[in-house]
Each structure stands twice: as structure tokens, then as C-alpha cells.
Design an enzyme around this catalytic site. Structure first.
Site, PDB file in Angstrom:
ATOM      1  CG  ASP A  49     -19.352  32.435  35.922  1.00  0.00           C
ATOM      2  OD1 ASP A  49     -20.399  32.145  35.315  1.00  0.00           O
ATOM      3  OD2 ASP A  49     -18.229  32.036  35.567  1.00  0.00           O
ATOM      4  CB  SER A 101     -16.098  26.382  33.369  1.00  0.00           C
ATOM      5  OG  SER A 101     -15.129  27.167  32.749  1.00  0.00           O
ATOM      6  CG  HIS A 108     -19.169  30.469  31.978  1.00  0.00           C
ATOM      7  ND1 HIS A 108     -18.408  30.690  33.102  1.00  0.00           N
ATOM      8  CD2 HIS A 108     -18.551  29.478  31.311  1.00  0.00           C
ATOM      9  CE1 HIS A 108     -17.371  29.872  33.107  1.00  0.00           C
ATOM     10  NE2 HIS A 108     -17.441  29.116  32.026  1.00  0.00           N
TER      11      HIS A 108
END
Length: 374
Positions: free
Chosen positions: A133, A215, A103
Site C-alpha cells: 500500500d 493516509s 490507495h
């Protein structure tokens, strides 16, 4: 006694934080404040980078709060759409490889990597995987002096220290370090991908502060090994603010995926061809329908099988899978984590209950997720 008193007085007055003229000064006593945490961070800090995603933008939107209109302007018509973190894990000849979240790089038209020393280099997407992911980016190795080491995430323990390193709110806060503990293991984190498919991810839970921009960064143990890649957090639940609930993809799962992304640019997963549900979520009446022993409290309920797929003819509706290759599977994410470590053509051994009868069956994984009817 007089000598001792004089020496004591001189030692105390000699270390006061102000001089004889009354001005405050800095103490001349220097302490060595190195700890296991500082040693761990030193081992890995130069491998953690910021990942900057450029897209065509009118500057009306920016992923994280660290952006400004001025920062987003770009001569090539591209602007900073969002920022995340990454971890350099491999150096091979002229190239080096880093892992981040899918992402973070999604729909990027240009990727820029800001190294730990602030230097920015161009990154090339090697491959990405929506389900896990995760994504792999390649950069020039001439700027890379060290790479991260992955720990065996199957061996980590609840309560052990966990240290997060990354760029919360973007590269303006690069190389931020937060510390907590491993709060739990094998948490199932459910989300939806861009195709609207529900994804259940096996994750490490930690209370080390994780924020947007972290992230793709590293969650490390006290020895500086990467135990997970930070991916998400729960900020609120049913309108209630939540603190200290961050999640990371376990390093063993990460290694399995990045090796495939390097080799193929994508991940092709074996498939059983079943629709399923967690036994733990079944109602009392649902358990009565299954007719399984009362001491079977976790597993995966088979809801249906797809014709022509590996499970067809070997599993039936309402079978309850409890083990794969001798490993307990308590949830869908457990099953997926084990299954996705295999390749097409491998054989697996499933243990399951058909009503009160415990059975074992060997299934060859002759099909992949590309063969499923979506």
C-alpha cells in the site's frame, strides 16, 4: 516592609488582564511555549503535503467528507475523487520524490500535490505497490526546501511519543498535527487488495488521531524523524465504535519499498512457494496434529508447497517455521516483512519444527511472486 508591599502590589496590578477603565485586554506577559513536540513538528512539517487524486467523475462520489460539488468541478472533465497525504523524502537534481499510500493514488488520471505553503504542483506517479500500500510520486524540486529523515523503526519503543501530520478529511485541513504514543509494534493488519487477495501488513499501532485523509502522511518521533507512513485505522469492530487505533507502515519497510519503486516502478518479490497459516490461530486439535513441542507457541504453519518453487522438497506440510536468518517470525506478516527485504537470488536460512525435531535449512530464492500459481 512598606517598600516590599508596594513593589508586590505594583507587580500584581501591572499584569492584570484589564485596564483601569475596566476593559479586558491581552496580557503583556509572553511565555516561551516551545516543547519537544513543537521542535519535532518544525523539523518535518514542510515535508508533509496533500495528495489530490483527479478522475473522471460525475461528482456523485468523493472519498472524503471535505469535498463539495463546487470543489469537484474541473474544466478538463476531471474531478477531485479523493485526497490523502504524502511525505517528501528525497531531492535529486530537478526532481523531488514523495511517498504516499497506494490507495490514495489508485486509478488517478491526474495527481496534484499541495505543498505545506499551499502552492499546488503537478505530480507524476513513479510506481505503486498494492501489497505494501505504498506509492512514489515525483514533483519538481524547485518548490522543495527540505526533505524528511527516516528513523530506524526497529529501534522504536512502545510508549514513546508519536506525532501524526497530514490532511485529515482532505487539504482543507492540511498540516494538522495530532499526538499520542506508540501503542504497539508488529501489529498484523489484514485487508483485501483490488484483486480480492488477502494482505497481512506489519504495522505500528498508535493512538495519535488518524482520520481519512491522513493516509500517506507522516508518523514521527519526538526528534522529528519519520517512523512510519500512516495508512489505516479501526473505526468500529463488530458494531462497536473504536477510538485511538491507528496504524502506520514502519519506516524500515517503507524505505525498502520506495527504493524499488524508484528503480523499477514496481516491486518484484521473492517467493518461497508455500501456503501458510499462523500457529497462534490453530485450534487445540490442530496443534495435536502438528505434534510440535508445547513451548512452541508462535510461528508459521506450512499448509502446502508449490512444485518447482524454492520451498519444494525442503519444507513439508505441517512444518512450523519459527525463524528466518536468526530472526523470530511469529506471524505471516513477520515472515513477509523479512522475506520481502531480499531480492531474487538471495539465500535465506529457515529454522523450523518437523514435529518435535528442530531443523535448519538454507533456501535460495530463485523464484518471485510472478512465478506463483494464483
Amino acid at each position: 516592609l512598606g517598600v516590599i508591599s508596594t513593589l508586590t502590589f505594583n507587580w500584581i496590578t501591572g499584569n492584570k488582564s484589564f485596564s483601569n477603565n475596566g476593559k479586558t485586554t491581552v496580557s503583556n506577559v509572553i511565555y516561551d511555549t516551545k516543547s519537544n513536540t513543537t521542535k519535532a513538528v518544525k523539523n518535518v512539517k514542510n515535508t508533509v503535503v496533500s495528495v489530490i487524486n483527479y478522475q473522471k467523475t460525475d461528482n456523485s462520489y468523493y472519498n472524503y467528507d471535505s469535498g463539495s460539488q463546487e470543489k469537484n468541478k474541473s474544466e478538463d472533465g476531471l474531478g477531485v475523487y479523493g485526497e490523502g497525504s504524502g511525505v517528501i523524502y528525497k531531492k535529486d537534481g530537478d526532481s523531488a520524490y514523495l511517498v504516499t499510500n497506494n490507495h490514495v493514488v489508485k486509478d488517478a488520471e491526474k495527481l496534484e500535490i499541495m505543498m505545506a505553503n499551499g502552492k499546488k504542483v503537478v505530480g507524476k506517479l513513479v510506481g505503486s505497490d498494492t501489497y505494501s500500500d505504498l506509492a512514489v510520486i515525483k514533483i519538481s524540486s524547485k518548490y522543495v526546501t527540505t526533505v524528511a529523515e527516516f528513523a530506524n523503526s526497529d529501534k522504536i519503543k512502545v510508549g514513546e511519543p508519536a506525532i501524526a501530520i497530514g490532511s485529515p478529511l482532505g487539504s482543507d485541513y492540511a498540516n494538522s498535527v495530532t499526538e499520542g504514543i506508540v501503542s504497539s509494534l508488529s501489529r498484523t493488519v489484514t485487508s483485501q487488495n483490488e484483486n480480492g487477495e488477502t494482505i497481512s501488513t506489519n504495522a505500528i499501532q498508535t493512538d495519535a488521531a488518524i482520520n481519512p485523509g491522513n493516509s500517506g502522511g507522516a508518523l514521527i518521533n519526538i526528534k522529528g524523524q519519520v517512523i512510519g507512513i500512516n495508512s489505516s485505522k479501526i473505526a468500529s469492530n463488530s458494531g462497536v465504535a473504536v477510538e485511538g487505533m491507528g496504524f502506520a507502515i514502519p519506516s524500515n519497510d517503507v524505505v525498502s519499498i520506495i527504493n524499488q519503486l524508484e528503480e523499477n516502478g514496481e516491486v518484484v518479490r521473492p517467493a518461497l512457494g508455500i501456503s501458510m497459516a499462523n500457529l497462534s490461530e490453530a485450534s487445540t486439535s490442530g496443534r495435536d496434529t502438528l505434534k510440535i513441542p508445547s513451548d512452541v507457541t508462535s510461528g508459521i504453519v506450512v499448509l502446502s508447497t508449490q512444485s518447482g518453487m524454492p520451498a519444494d522438497g525442503k519444507l513439508k506440510k505441517y512444518d512450523v517455521i519459527t525463524e528466518i536468518d536468526g530472526k523470530k517470525v511469529a506471524s505471516i506478516s513477520d515472515l513477509q516483512s523479512i522475506l520481502y527485504k531480499h531480492k531474487k537470488g538471495d539465500k535465506i536460512k529457515l529454522t523450523f519444527y518437523r514435529e518435535k525435531d528442530k531443523q535448519t535449512v538454507e533456501i535460495q530464492l530463485t523464484k518471485t511472486s510472478q512465478d506463483l500459481n494464483h
